[in-house]
Design a protein around this motif. Structure first.
Motif, PDB file in Angstrom:
ATOM      1  N   CYS A   3      39.246  44.115  37.984  1.00 47.32           N
ATOM      2  CA  CYS A   3      40.529  43.847  38.751  1.00 47.32           C
ATOM      3  C   CYS A   3      40.223  44.415  40.025  1.00 47.32           C
ATOM      4  N   ARG A   5      42.079  45.777  42.133  1.00 47.07           N
ATOM      5  CA  ARG A   5      43.055  47.062  42.347  1.00 47.07           C
ATOM      6  C   ARG A   5      42.317  48.404  41.842  1.00 47.07           C
ATOM      7  N   CYS A   6      42.249  48.362  40.300  1.00 51.70           N
ATOM      8  CA  CYS A   6      42.124  49.332  39.401  1.00 51.70           C
ATOM      9  C   CYS A   6      40.710  49.299  38.901  1.00 51.70           C
ATOM     10  N   CYS A  22      44.076  42.990  36.455  1.00 55.06           N
ATOM     11  CA  CYS A  22      44.476  43.408  35.084  1.00 55.06           C
ATOM     12  C   CYS A  22      45.910  43.066  35.116  1.00 55.06           C
ATOM     13  N   CYS A  25      48.500  45.513  37.238  1.00 50.37           N
ATOM     14  CA  CYS A  25      48.359  45.138  38.520  1.00 50.37           C
ATOM     15  C   CYS A  25      48.533  43.850  39.160  1.00 50.37           C
TER      16      CYS A  25
HETATM   17 ZN   LIG Z   1      44.154  46.734  37.722  1.00 49.97          ZN
END
Ligand SMILES: [Zn+2]
Ligand code: SF4
Ligand SMILES: [Zn+2]
Length: 313
Positions: A3, A5-6, A22, A25
């Protein structure tokens, strides 16, 4: 893939953006995209009342879900088109969605609005293709319900694929008047019209489907049986091939048209200010609006057929 983002394991990969997400997100990304579009294109404000046209499909229900999540004042509008089992199943989904979330839903049915007004009956009586008859009736009832309910805005779930296919069709025939009106925000040209907006116009059908699936929205998966013959599908197919060869094509095609080229056609939108239909009172460019003229045509054809049957009998 991770992902963006995370860094958790990605569940979805968007080739057009070269990014993986994910589930949490992705849901956040989708909502943020809608929020940005609403703000960037000045679609509506939090104090305005929004009528959301819902078909029971993924796009319109995803749109309604996002608008509710963002805290907007929304009411759904489901218009029953009378297209057999497809219409029954799509109505069930729209009603179930609204019921589960305790959201207001206006349900109108073409079959109840006048005898023989269901899409297949009108198409057969007027020898039009079903989508032409359907489009004219949808426009009329969307406008009429928005006006009756004193809404500020009518929002529809048209996505990037819909807009790209429409744009391609308009460009291939250089339909300047259509290009002039192909905008994500259409300001009203008459006091009985409301602003029309398409908050999903930069999100693809795939992105919307993933959002609907991941948020557990139960939508009608089948397409309208009349969609198969529609030229729009040929354009969608051509655009999908271009997208595969060059990810991001659809997004650039639509976004750059709206942001840079669209205004070049503004003068072609000059259709004047509409008057009012002598029959139903809604805005019209002639003595009666296109919906009322369609109804008259259906009634005339039906009366002629009944007279012929009487004579034959
Ligand atoms: Zn994520
Ligand atoms: S595919 Fe055609 S007939 Fe079916 S809902 Fe769309 S416009 Fe109406
Ligand atoms: Zn009318």
């Amino acid at each position: 893939m991770k992902c963006v983002r995370c860094k958790a394991k990605a569940e979805v990969h968007l080739r057009a953006h070269n990014a993986g997400f994910c589930r949490p997100c992705y849901l956040g990304y989708f909502r943020r995209q809608v929020e940005r579009t609403i703000a960037h294109d000045h679609m509506f404000r939090p104090d305005e009342r929004i009528l959301v046209a819902v078909s029971g499909g993924k796009d319109s229900l995803a749109l309604w879900d996002v608008l509710v999540g963002l805290g907007y004042q929304t009411t759904g509008l489901y218009l029953g088109l009378g297209i057999g089992g497809y219409s029954d199943r799509s109505r069930e989904r729209a009603e179930a969605f609204a019921g589960a979330r305790d959201l207001p839903l206006v349900v109108r049915s073409l079959a109840d609005e006048g005898s023989g007004l269901a899409v297949p009956d009108v198409a057969a009586a007027t020898r039009r293709v079903p989508c032409a008859a359907c489009g004219a009736m949808k426009r009329h009832f969307f406008d009429a319900v928005a006006h009756e309910g004193q809404f500020d805005v009518l929002a529809t779930g048209h996505n990037l694929d819909d807009e790209a296919a429409r744009l391609l069709g308009n460009v291939l025939r250089w339909q300047r008047d259509h290009l002039a009106r192909q905008r994500p925000v259409l300001e009203p040209t008459h006091p009985k019209f409301v602003r029309k907006v398409k908050p999903l116009y930069l999100l693809s059908e795939y992105e919307t489907a993933v959002y609907a699936f991941m948020s557990g929205i139960d939508y009608v998966v089948e397409e309208c049986p009349n969609a198969e013959g529609a030229t729009q599908l040929v354009y969608k197919d051509a655009l999908n091939r271009l997208e595969t060869a060059s990810p991001g094509t659809k997004h650039a095609f639509v976004k750059e048209f709206v942001r840079t080229a669209q205004t070049l056609f503004a003068d072609d939108a000059a259709r004047g200010v509409p008057g009012e239909c002598q029959q139903c009172g809604m805005p019209a460019f002639g003595a009666i609006c296109s919906f009322c003229s369609l109804v008259r045509e259906v009634e005339a054809k039906r009366a002629r057929r009944a007279a012929a049957e009487l004579t034959a009998g």
